[in-house]
Design a protein around this motif. Structure first.
Motif, short mmCIF file in Angstrom:
data_model
loop_
_atom_site.label_atom_id
_atom_site.label_comp_id
_atom_site.label_asym_id
_atom_site.label_seq_id
_atom_site.Cartn_x
_atom_site.Cartn_y
_atom_site.Cartn_z
N LEU A 218 0.84 -1.20 0.00
CA LEU A 218 0.00 0.00 0.00
C LEU A 218 0.88 1.26 0.00
O LEU A 218 0.63 2.21 -0.76
N VAL A 219 1.90 1.25 0.83
CA VAL A 219 2.82 2.39 0.90
C VAL A 219 3.51 2.61 -0.44
O VAL A 219 3.65 3.75 -0.93
N ALA A 220 3.95 1.52 -1.07
CA ALA A 220 4.63 1.64 -2.37
C ALA A 220 3.71 2.26 -3.41
O ALA A 220 4.14 3.10 -4.22
N GLU A 221 2.44 1.88 -3.41
CA GLU A 221 1.49 2.43 -4.37
C GLU A 221 1.30 3.94 -4.15
O GLU A 221 1.26 4.72 -5.10
N PHE A 222 1.19 4.33 -2.89
CA PHE A 222 0.99 5.75 -2.61
C PHE A 222 2.24 6.56 -2.94
O PHE A 222 2.14 7.72 -3.37
N ARG A 223 3.41 5.99 -2.76
CA ARG A 223 4.63 6.71 -3.12
C ARG A 223 4.70 6.93 -4.63
O ARG A 223 5.13 7.99 -5.09
N ARG A 224 4.29 5.94 -5.39
CA ARG A 224 4.27 6.13 -6.84
C ARG A 224 3.25 7.19 -7.23
O ARG A 224 3.49 8.02 -8.11
N MET A 225 2.10 7.17 -6.56
CA MET A 225 1.06 8.14 -6.87
C MET A 225 1.50 9.55 -6.51
O MET A 225 1.16 10.52 -7.20
N ARG A 226 2.25 9.67 -5.45
CA ARG A 226 2.72 10.98 -5.01
C ARG A 226 3.56 11.68 -6.07
O ARG A 226 3.54 12.91 -6.20
N CYS A 227 4.28 10.90 -6.87
CA CYS A 227 5.13 11.48 -7.91
C CYS A 227 4.32 12.26 -8.94
O CYS A 227 4.83 13.18 -9.58
N PHE A 228 3.07 11.86 -9.14
CA PHE A 228 2.24 12.51 -10.14
C PHE A 228 1.46 13.70 -9.60
O PHE A 228 0.98 14.54 -10.36
N LEU A 229 1.34 13.78 -8.28
CA LEU A 229 0.41 14.77 -7.72
C LEU A 229 0.86 16.20 -7.94
O LEU A 229 0.04 17.08 -8.21
N LYS A 230 2.16 16.48 -7.81
CA LYS A 230 2.62 17.86 -7.92
C LYS A 230 2.30 18.43 -9.30
O LYS A 230 1.79 19.54 -9.43
#
Length: 886
Positions: A36-48
């Motif tokens: 779950l953490v790994a998925e959110f870290r990948r998603m974070r890269c796109f948010l900015k």
């Protein structure tokens, strides 16, 4: 919606918390959580990048919404899981003591959380795949400079915080208003300042109100903020508490008075006084009608000042007085203000030539509106020069119906905030309009919410203090009051910026403000709610629709509201609360159900009649701050020793703290020394809990307030405080009779308050030896002899001295060379003091003198024209002589 990056960031920090990691390991769901953490870290890269592109692109906006929802889902799953398994976790203590066998309940909890995490992972995959479906798969691929500009650490070193608000372009307006106040008709006139929001009405009148000329002209001065939401009774009571000398019995009578009785009492009090009453931000004629009877017209030159956006209100209050309408700033005035806000412009007294042309183009787009200039200047003050052009291109706004539409520029400044500041700013929407909020309380709420990140050896409060200063530097928050040492005591936010915070917070489901409008339902996904009205029946139904609330702040403006049975639903319905603040809960004891809120980190009860805390309060293992303001002393159970995370426990009086103290009575013999995190403890009565040197073992204490009943208790107290090396602030109340040698005080002590001490020996002889003491407050019969003296080289670092209600003091001597660093002197209700000391004229550093409720003979000696003692104080820039308790 720009707060979504912060939501994901905070979620990842939560999942890394040691307590959560222990639960994850204990219940064997570690692999699922790591995925779950790994998925959110990948998603974070796109948010900015998505954040920058969502304006005007519904595809990106919908994708960001999906990310928000799944992040909230994940947070709910983790917190609910912890709530259900909390008792077993507390039994086991640490992973090393785990039993191999699980109860059926624990097996069920583990299975359920596993299924929930799997559901969230599937949802994340769907969201990730949808980027291709939406045609936005290229977001997040470009590396760029952070829109946040410089880091918080760098900002601290390069952007000094201004001590006073910038005042540009209102000099002539100030002269006009001062003349209207001090000259002209003897009747009670209403002087009105009219203008649109952001034009500087409050800034102008605040400058006038604080001027020495005005303060010395009027016998009575009071400032009242009205806004759109107000309680007439609270406003009138506050005037009485601040100005009238009342016994504790009288104070309770005032609390029971109705509006008519309060108005009559104030009117009688003002009959013989030339008064100045400021009604700031008044919106409706009804507000004037409700308050005007308290302001008598006795033909002595008294004045009432109104600031309003509605010229009709001004003319209604006084048809014979022409309202003063504020203008917009000229181009040069605008440029002057802009230069003061953009600190990067000013170097060696000049301006960077390559930025002036660009800066003037930006200023021109602000059309002379001070708030817009201040906010855009604050934005640019934390940006590199190369980024200014991008800001200029982003500003596109115009005049609309005679007013400047500034929402775009305010929104631009919000979007530019770094991710760690966005939730901090949005949180300000919780507070009622024009309501000042304490800086410490705000920072503690931020910490409780998880907005503040640990940074090296600094405390979360120090990190929060930097965040608040950066928001002030950006002109997103205003300083309302500084304490005597110059630190920020309270803040406020302009209502236009508050509206922005509420709007952005509501759209992102971060926060919703409910003001009693039954036609505006509470969003079921809202994470936080602020309730600003009087009828509890209107929101008790929230519990069934909003089980995921993390924060509830309630501001009541009614007397008989939120009785104990109405309060119970708060503690039974919202199991995931981190912050609970109630203003106006007239209950004597909190419900036992409070112990069920295991996630609670901040609990505040202000304006209450609270007398006892239930023993279940000890079941709050995560509570960081416990704040109570009551009209009674508070009984605390010995279970407090179980609150291992408690950092701040502070109790204040519902009445003015200067009049009636509120004291904590700790029952039994709890081992408070087990609470290693405790930094604030005030105001607590000496008791059995202090036996065996318990107090002296609280080595992380920074602020301590103790009430002592006997001389014997005082001796034990002195033996304990000598060990508190981190202690900076100490308040001693009660019968001390004698102070110990200076070696008993911690070497780092910077603030000392003595009250009801009945000292029979001059305390100055010992206290002036404290090398690091910067603030000294001798209050309410702390010293009961006639003479007091400060000797040469005494108090080498003292900056602020308060002498209040020293009813026996007749003579105070100050030798030349004493108090060489003194900046602020406050003297009040020392009825027998004949005159100021001769040596005061040699204290060249003194820049502020406040005298209140002093005898007429004393004040006459200080008059500029013919006063015998004027020469002693003529070098002091700011002198305030009034009847108001300061």
């Amino acid at each position: 919606m720009t707060v979504i990056e912060s939501v994901v960031e905070l979620l990842l920090e939560k999942l890394a918390d040691p307590i959560i990691q222990e639960a994850i390991l204990l219940y064997r769901v570690r692999e699922q959580v790591e995925l779950l953490v790994a998925e959110f870290r990948r998603m974070r890269c796109f948010l900015k990048d998505a954040d920058a592109k969502q304006e005007g692109d519904e595809r990106v906006k919908n994708w960001v919404w999906d990310v928000r929802d799944v992040a909230y889902d994940a947070e709910d799953v983790i917190d609910t899981f912890l709530f259900k398994v909390a008792p077993p976790l507390r039994r086991r203590g640490f992973v090393g003591h785990i039993r191999n066998a699980f109860t059926r309940k624990e097996v069920t909890a583990r299975h359920k959380v596993g299924l929930e995490i799997e559901r969230i992972k599937n949802k994340i995959r769907t969201i990730s795949d949808s980027r291709s479906t939406y045609g936005i798969e290229n977001i997040g691929q470009q590396a760029g400079t952070s829109s946040a500009g410089r880091s918080l650490r760098e900002w601290r070193l390069t952007s000094p915080l201004s001590q006073e608000p910038d005042f540009v372009g209102f000099e002539k307006d100030m002269e006009i208003v001062v003349a209207q106040l001090m000259e002209g008709e003897s009747r009670r006139c209403v002087v009105s300042v009219v203008g649109m929001g952001g034009l500087g009405k409050t800034t102008l009148i605040r400058k006038v109100y604080n001027s020495t000329r005005v303060k010395t002209h009027f016998h009575f001065c009071e400032w009242i903020s009205i806004s759109q939401e107000y309680s007439v009774k609270d406003l009138l009571q506050n005037i009485i508490y601040c100005h009238m000398v009342l016994s504790e019995e009288d104070l309770k009578k005032v609390q029971k008075m109705n509006v008519f009785e309060l108005s009559h009492k104030i009117s009688l009090y003002l009959q013989e006084k030339r008064y100045l009453m400021v009604l700031d931000d008044i919106w409706k004629m009804e507000a004037w009608d409700a308050l005007k009877d308290a302001f008598p017209d006795v033909n002595n030159g008294s004045r009432v000042v109104l600031t309003t956006r509605n010229k009709g209100v001004a003319l209604y209050a006084d048809p014979l007085s022409q309202p003063h309408e504020l203008r917009f700033l000229t181009n040069e005035e605008s440029w002057d203000l802009f230069c003061k806000k953009t600190l990067i412009l000013v170097r060696d007294g000049g301006c960077l030539q390559d930025l002036e042309k660009l800066g003037r183009e930006i200023v021109e787009k602000c059309h002379g509106l001070p708030l817009a200039i201040a906010v855009i200047g604050g934005l640019l003050s934390v940006k590199e020069p190369r980024e200014w052009e991008n800001v200029r291109k982003s500003i596109s706004w115009q005049f609309v119906k005679g007013e400047v539409k500034i929402s775009h520029i305010l929104s631009l400044s919000y979007k530019d905030l770094p991710y760690y500041l966005k939730p901090c700013f949005l949180y300000l929407g919780n507070f009622p309009e024009d309501r000042e909020f304490g800086a410490k309380e705000l920072i503690q709420m931020w910490a409780a919410e998880g907005f503040l990140q640990q940074r090296g050896e600094e405390t979360l409060e120090e990190v929060g203090d930097d965040c608040l200063k950066e928001l002030i530097q950006r002109s997103m928050v205003q300083v309302a009051i500084r304490n005597s040492s110059g630190n920020i005591k309270s803040c406020c936010i302009h209502d236009l910026l508050r509206n922005l915070a509420i709007s952005e917070a509501k759209e992102g489901m971060f926060l919703q403000v409910h003001s009693g409008n039954a036609n505006v339902p509470l969003a079921s996904r809202a994470r936080r709610v602020a309730i600003h009205h009087n009828n509890s029946s209107e929101y008790t139904s929230f519990s069934s629709s909003t089980p995921h609330l993390r924060s509830v702040l309630i501001y009541n403006e009614s007397d008989a509201w939120l009785q104990r049975k109405e309060a119970k639903f708060l503690f039974r319905s919202f199991k995931l609360l981190r912050v609970l603040y109630i203003h106006g809960a007239y209950i004597k004891k909190l419900p036992k159900a409070i112990g069920k809120l295991i996630h609670l980190r901040y609990l505040g009860c202000a304006g209450t009649s609270l007398e006892r805390l239930p023993s279940s309060i000890g079941n709050l293992p995560n509570l960081q701050t416990l704040f109570v303001a009551s009209s009674y002393n508070i009984e605390v159970p010995d279970t407090i020793e179980k609150m291992q995370q408690l950092g701040h426990f502070q109790v204040k009086s519902t009445f003015n703290e200067k009049l009636v103290p509120c004291i904590v009575e700790i029952k039994g013999r709890p081992r408070l020394d087990r609470i290693n995190s405790l930094q604030t403890l005030s105001l607590v009565r000496y008791g059995k809990w202090m036996e065996d040197g318990c107090l002296g073992k609280l080595t992380n204490l920074r602020k301590l307030g103790i009430w002592v009943d006997t001389k014997a208790d005082a001796k034990v107290l002195y033996e304990s405080i000598v060990n508190l090396d981190c202690l900076h602030s100490l308040k001693l109340q009660g019968n001390l009779a004698k102070l110990p040698d200076s070696s008993f005080f911690p070497t780092n002590l910077t603030k000392l308050t003595l009250k009801y001490s009945y000292l029979e020996e001059d305390p100055m002889a010992m206290l002036e030896k404290l090398k690091n003491l910067r603030i000294l407050r001798l209050l309410n019969r702390s010293y009961i002899r006639k003479e007091m003296a400060c000797s040469v080289q005494g108090f080498p670092r003292l900056e602020s001295l308060h002498l209040r209600q020293l009813s026996h003091l007749e003579e105070w001597r100050v030798e030349e060379g004493a108090m060489p660093s003194l900046l602020h002197l406050n003297i009040g209700q020392c009825d027998e003091l004949k005159k100021l000391p001769e040596g005061l004229q040699h204290v060249s550093t003194l820049n502020k003198l406040e005298l209140w409720r002093m005898p007429d003979e004393f004040k006459a000696r200080l008059e500029e024209d013919g006063g015998e003692d004027w020469y002693k104080i003529r070098h002091i820039p700011s002198i305030d002589i009034s009847d108001r308790m300061i």
